[in-house]
Design a protein around this motif. Structure first.
Motif, short mmCIF file in Angstrom:
data_model
loop_
_atom_site.label_atom_id
_atom_site.label_comp_id
_atom_site.label_asym_id
_atom_site.label_seq_id
_atom_site.Cartn_x
_atom_site.Cartn_y
_atom_site.Cartn_z
N TRP A 52 35.84 31.77 69.31
CA TRP A 52 36.06 30.58 68.34
C TRP A 52 35.78 30.83 66.94
CZ3 TRP A 52 33.50 27.19 65.38
CH2 TRP A 52 33.81 26.07 65.33
N THR A 80 28.94 21.86 64.12
CA THR A 80 29.59 21.59 65.15
C THR A 80 28.95 22.41 66.48
OG1 THR A 80 31.27 23.26 65.01
CG2 THR A 80 31.62 21.10 64.07
N GLU A 139 32.43 25.97 74.13
CA GLU A 139 33.41 26.72 74.19
C GLU A 139 33.44 27.85 75.29
OE1 GLU A 139 36.38 26.60 72.59
OE2 GLU A 139 35.86 24.87 71.68
N ARG A 140 34.50 28.33 75.98
CA ARG A 140 34.39 29.36 76.65
C ARG A 140 33.78 30.88 76.15
NH1 ARG A 140 38.44 33.12 78.10
NH2 ARG A 140 38.04 34.16 79.92
N ARG A 141 34.46 30.91 75.01
CA ARG A 141 33.76 32.42 74.12
C ARG A 141 33.40 31.81 72.81
NH1 ARG A 141 38.74 35.10 75.23
NH2 ARG A 141 38.85 35.43 73.15
N PRO A 142 32.28 31.30 72.23
CA PRO A 142 31.80 30.78 71.13
C PRO A 142 31.97 31.88 70.09
CG PRO A 142 30.19 30.35 72.78
CD PRO A 142 31.08 31.15 73.59
N ARG A 200 25.09 25.34 77.61
CA ARG A 200 26.31 24.92 78.38
C ARG A 200 25.51 24.14 79.61
NH1 ARG A 200 29.79 30.12 78.22
NH2 ARG A 200 30.82 29.68 76.12
N SER A 228 29.42 21.60 70.18
CA SER A 228 30.89 22.03 70.69
C SER A 228 31.24 23.31 70.82
CB SER A 228 31.98 21.09 69.78
OG SER A 228 31.67 19.90 69.56
N VAL A 229 30.35 23.94 69.76
CA VAL A 229 30.91 25.58 69.81
C VAL A 229 30.18 26.19 71.11
CG1 VAL A 229 30.30 27.74 68.64
CG2 VAL A 229 30.89 25.75 67.41
#
Length: 171
Positions: free
Chosen positions: A63, A50, A57-60, A165, A53-54
């Motif tokens: 997560w 994933t 994220e704002r903070r991988p 990103r 998607s990771v």
């Protein structure tokens, strides 16, 4: 503009190299050796499958850490608190505040606050070894002097993640 496969691949390997040892050490503190290896491998399989998607994220790191600690808790049968986890990472696994912030995806100030909370809990445990009722007079609990100052440190992985990103945002 979509990030290139090379950028995404390099970002994943940077994430893996940065986190794997600490993740495995954390799992080994809670699980038998083979279980720790399985839990760590499964987490990185999930992250890899994933990854696009990771990195969005704002903070991988946060997560991944949340999913990892949930997996370890499920396998061990015991859920630990963020304060307990931070204490373990710092005092048992000997990670610095900045390393803990990088691994967990938290700010260094949050790590410092959790370590202070752990110290307070230990002080209370020594002061009140058995359960006590509410005292008649207020109890003064000594607060240890601050041993460190939080420092804003940029996660070495941030540049690769930011590049990924930007590429995802341009889709």
């Amino acid at each position: 503009m979509k990030p290139s496969l090379a950028v995404l691949t390099n970002a994943y390997y940077a994430f893996y190299d940065l986190h794997r040892r600490a993740y495995h050490a954390y799992a080994a503190a809670h699980l038998p050796s083979e279980e720790a290896q399985i839990a760590t491998s499964k987490l990185f399989e999930t992250v890899a499958s994933t990854w696009t998607s990771v990195v969005a994220e704002r903070r991988p790191s946060a997560w991944a850490w949340q999913r990892f600690t949930q997996t370890v808790a499920r396998r061990s049968g015991r859920t630990s608190t963020a304060v307990e986890d931070t204490h373990l990472l710092h005092h048992k696994l000997l990670l610095s505040i900045d390393q803990i912030a990088t691994v967990t995806g938290d700010e260094p100030a949050t790590v410092c606050a959790r370590l202070a909370a752990a110290r307070r809990e230990q002080t209370l445990d020594r002061t009140f070894p058995a359960p006590v009722s509410v005292p008649a007079a207020p109890v003064s609990v000594p607060v240890p002097a601050r041993e460190f100052a939080p420092v804003a440190v940029r996660d070495p992985l941030e540049d690769a993640i930011d590049a990924a990103r930007q590429g995802l945002a341009g889709e």
